[in-house]
Design a protein around this motif. Structure first.
Motif, short mmCIF file in Angstrom:
data_model
loop_
_atom_site.label_atom_id
_atom_site.label_comp_id
_atom_site.label_asym_id
_atom_site.label_seq_id
_atom_site.Cartn_x
_atom_site.Cartn_y
_atom_site.Cartn_z
N UNK A 1 33.75 12.01 -31.34
CA UNK A 1 32.80 12.80 -31.92
C UNK A 1 31.57 12.99 -31.68
N UNK A 2 30.79 11.85 -30.73
CA UNK A 2 29.64 11.75 -30.52
C UNK A 2 29.48 11.36 -29.00
N UNK A 3 28.07 11.50 -28.65
CA UNK A 3 27.67 11.22 -27.38
C UNK A 3 26.48 10.43 -27.68
N UNK A 4 26.26 9.05 -27.27
CA UNK A 4 24.90 8.56 -27.71
C UNK A 4 23.67 9.27 -27.30
N UNK A 5 24.03 10.25 -26.44
CA UNK A 5 22.62 11.05 -25.82
C UNK A 5 22.64 12.25 -26.54
N UNK A 6 21.26 12.47 -26.90
CA UNK A 6 20.98 13.63 -28.11
C UNK A 6 20.89 14.77 -26.99
N UNK A 7 21.16 16.03 -27.31
CA UNK A 7 21.37 17.22 -26.50
C UNK A 7 19.94 17.52 -25.64
N UNK A 8 18.72 17.12 -26.51
CA UNK A 8 17.37 17.14 -25.75
C UNK A 8 17.33 15.98 -24.46
N UNK A 9 18.24 15.08 -24.42
CA UNK A 9 18.02 14.22 -23.20
C UNK A 9 17.59 12.69 -23.88
N UNK A 10 17.19 12.61 -25.15
CA UNK A 10 16.87 11.25 -25.65
C UNK A 10 18.28 10.71 -26.36
N UNK B 1 9.49 21.58 -39.31
CA UNK B 1 8.20 22.17 -40.35
C UNK B 1 8.70 23.35 -40.58
N UNK B 2 9.49 23.69 -41.58
CA UNK B 2 9.93 24.93 -42.07
C UNK B 2 8.95 26.05 -42.45
N UNK B 3 7.75 25.62 -42.77
CA UNK B 3 6.90 26.82 -42.91
C UNK B 3 6.48 27.59 -41.70
N UNK B 4 6.29 26.68 -40.55
CA UNK B 4 6.08 27.51 -39.32
C UNK B 4 7.11 27.72 -38.52
N UNK B 5 8.37 27.21 -38.74
CA UNK B 5 9.60 27.15 -37.84
C UNK B 5 9.27 26.65 -36.69
N UNK B 6 8.82 25.23 -36.68
CA UNK B 6 8.51 24.45 -35.47
C UNK B 6 9.18 23.17 -35.70
N UNK B 7 9.04 22.43 -34.75
CA UNK B 7 9.83 21.24 -34.71
C UNK B 7 9.41 20.32 -33.68
N UNK B 8 9.46 18.88 -34.01
CA UNK B 8 9.13 17.76 -32.82
C UNK B 8 10.26 16.87 -32.93
N UNK B 9 10.54 16.48 -31.57
CA UNK B 9 11.49 15.19 -31.41
C UNK B 9 10.83 13.91 -31.04
N UNK B 10 11.08 13.17 -31.82
CA UNK B 10 10.39 11.64 -31.26
C UNK B 10 11.73 11.13 -30.53
N UNK B 11 11.56 10.91 -29.35
CA UNK B 11 12.61 10.48 -28.47
C UNK B 11 13.29 8.92 -28.84
N UNK B 12 12.16 8.27 -29.35
CA UNK B 12 12.56 6.58 -29.67
C UNK B 12 11.71 6.23 -30.86
N UNK B 13 12.21 6.71 -31.89
CA UNK B 13 11.74 6.26 -33.21
C UNK B 13 12.48 4.77 -33.75
N UNK B 14 11.61 3.60 -33.47
CA UNK B 14 12.07 2.24 -33.76
C UNK B 14 12.66 2.20 -35.29
N UNK B 15 13.72 1.61 -35.39
CA UNK B 15 14.12 1.67 -36.97
C UNK B 15 12.98 0.76 -37.90
N UNK B 16 12.29 -0.22 -37.32
CA UNK B 16 11.19 -0.62 -37.98
C UNK B 16 10.11 -0.05 -38.26
N UNK B 17 9.80 1.11 -37.39
CA UNK B 17 8.44 1.65 -37.52
C UNK B 17 8.82 2.50 -38.92
#
Length: 397
Positions: free
Chosen positions: A265-274, A292-308
């Motif tokens: 059901x998954x690939x360990x790779x995100x569609x954006x390449x992360x 950010x629903x107010x402005x219909x914007x978004x950000x992708x953090x490619x490597x969010x460490x689980x302890x951050x």
């Protein structure tokens, strides 16, 4: 000049019955009249092109009204009363002419017509198959060309021209092992055949390269499988719940359990390449999507460490005002983070000082397609108040 003309005319006239004066009168009359349909200086090339003997290019379709002479010749050449062998040879010659002109489509048609005659001359049929294979080869129809040379070699296993063409087709089809085998068959007939020796060396080199690439691909696949299994064990050990966006099932409802869901059901790779990854200490880093629903914007953090912590990333991302924040209100201290329980449409507010792992382990959080997703709003804004209006909001401890 006229003496020659006079001599020619005399052959068709009864000289004894015609006087010299009468003959001179006939010639004079012939000189005084212009010949209708004669060539003009400015159109002589065009006129010559209409004569079959002088044509530099055969019309694709022969119209009896426009080319009566050519139509007449065609009816003589392809006379059905001629033997199948004669007709097959005629089609072969026609195909060869088209081949020389690099009109391979027409050549294929001619060779095919020749084979349809079903003549008893086996050698002629071998030539027709081999020549049609050559035309198909130059058209890029390598499978059809290979079928033709197979038919040719069945009738004459020692036909080197067909064997060479078959080897070329197999190389184009990337069947290098079989290409080597064809070369070996040909070299049994002529061990010094230069073209076959060259093709065999090329096929052998490409075969080794292909086998090396296959080994490398298998090693890579095995390595990725081991990595995926390690990620799977780490996720399972943390009690993190996954859901496949494709199948819409969590791991508890998947028939094969978490392992089957992860693999299919998954690939360990995100569609954006992360991609989800694990460091040497066995800690996970996730690709995380902030909306950010107010402005219909978004950000992708490619490597969010689980302890951050969330606040750590927000401080970096909003250290400078983003271009879409015209009111300059998206400051780290003003931001509130939520995740949505899609089953109940209820929201859960995440404390900014929470780590990613703490949130992912929440019993109502499900990671979709291996990419955790969160909503970010300015808590004091009118948009946030309207966005939360009528919705139940829980606080994550």
């Amino acid at each position: 000049m006229w003496s020659v003309a006079r001599a020619a005319i005399m052959e068709f006239l009864d000289v004894q019955a015609v006087s010299s004066d009468a003959l001179d009168s006939f010639v004079e009359k012939f000189q005084s009249k212009s010949y209708r349909g004669r060539f003009t200086e400015d159109r002589w090339e065009e006129e010559f092109e209409k004569i079959p003997l002088f044509m530099t290019k055969t019309p694709s379709e022969i119209d009896p009204n426009e080319n009566p002479d050519l139509a007449c010749l065609q009816s003589i050449i392809f006379d059905e009363e001629r033997s199948p062998e004669e007709q097959a040879k005629t089609y072969k010659d026609e195909g060869n002419d088209y081949f020389k002109e690099k009109n391979y489509e027409k050549a294929v048609i001619s060779y095919t017509e020749g084979l349809k005659q079903k003549c008893a001359d086996s050698d002629l049929n071998v030539i027709l198959y081999t020549n049609r294979a050559a035309a198909q080869y130059y058209l890029g129809n390598f499978r059809s060309a290979l079928n033709d040379v197979i038919a040719a070699t069945k009738r004459n296993p020692c036909h080197l021209k067909a064997i060479i063409r078959g080897t070329q087709c197999l190389l184009e089809l990337k069947n290098f092992v079989e290409a080597v085998n064809w070369c070996d068959k040909g070299l049994q007939i002529d061990a010094k055949q230069k073209k076959l020796l060259e093709l065999r060396a090329k096929a052998e080199k490409l075969k080794r390269t292909e086998q090396r690439d296959i080994r490398k691909a298998k090693l890579k696949e095995k390595k990725e499988q081991n990595q995926n299994e390690a990620l799977l064990r780490a996720i399972k050990a943390r009690d993190i719940r996954l859901v496949s966006e494709a199948v819409g099932e969590d791991e508890d409802s998947a028939s094969g359990g978490l392992g089957e869901l992860f693999l299919y059901g998954f690939s360990p790779e995100n569609p954006c390449g992360a991609s989800l990854s694990m460091d040497d200490q066995g800690r996970l880093s996730w690709p995380v999507l902030l909306l950010y629903p107010e402005y219909a914007q978004s950000d992708l953090i490619s490597a969010f460490h689980e302890d951050s912590r969330f606040i750590d990333h927000l401080m970096v991302m909003f250290g400078e005002t983003p271009c879409w924040d015209l009111e300059r209100k998206y400051c780290p201290g003003n931001l509130e983070v939520f995740f949505e329980d899609e089953d109940s449409a209820e929201l859960y507010q995440v404390p900014p000082k929470s780590t990613l792992l703490q949130v992912l382990q929440h019993p109502r959080y499900f990671v979709k397609a291996l990419t955790p997703t969160f909503l970010v709003c300015v808590g004091s804004s009118s948009f946030c108040r309207h966005y939360l209006e009528g919705r139940k909001v829980h606080q994550v401890n």
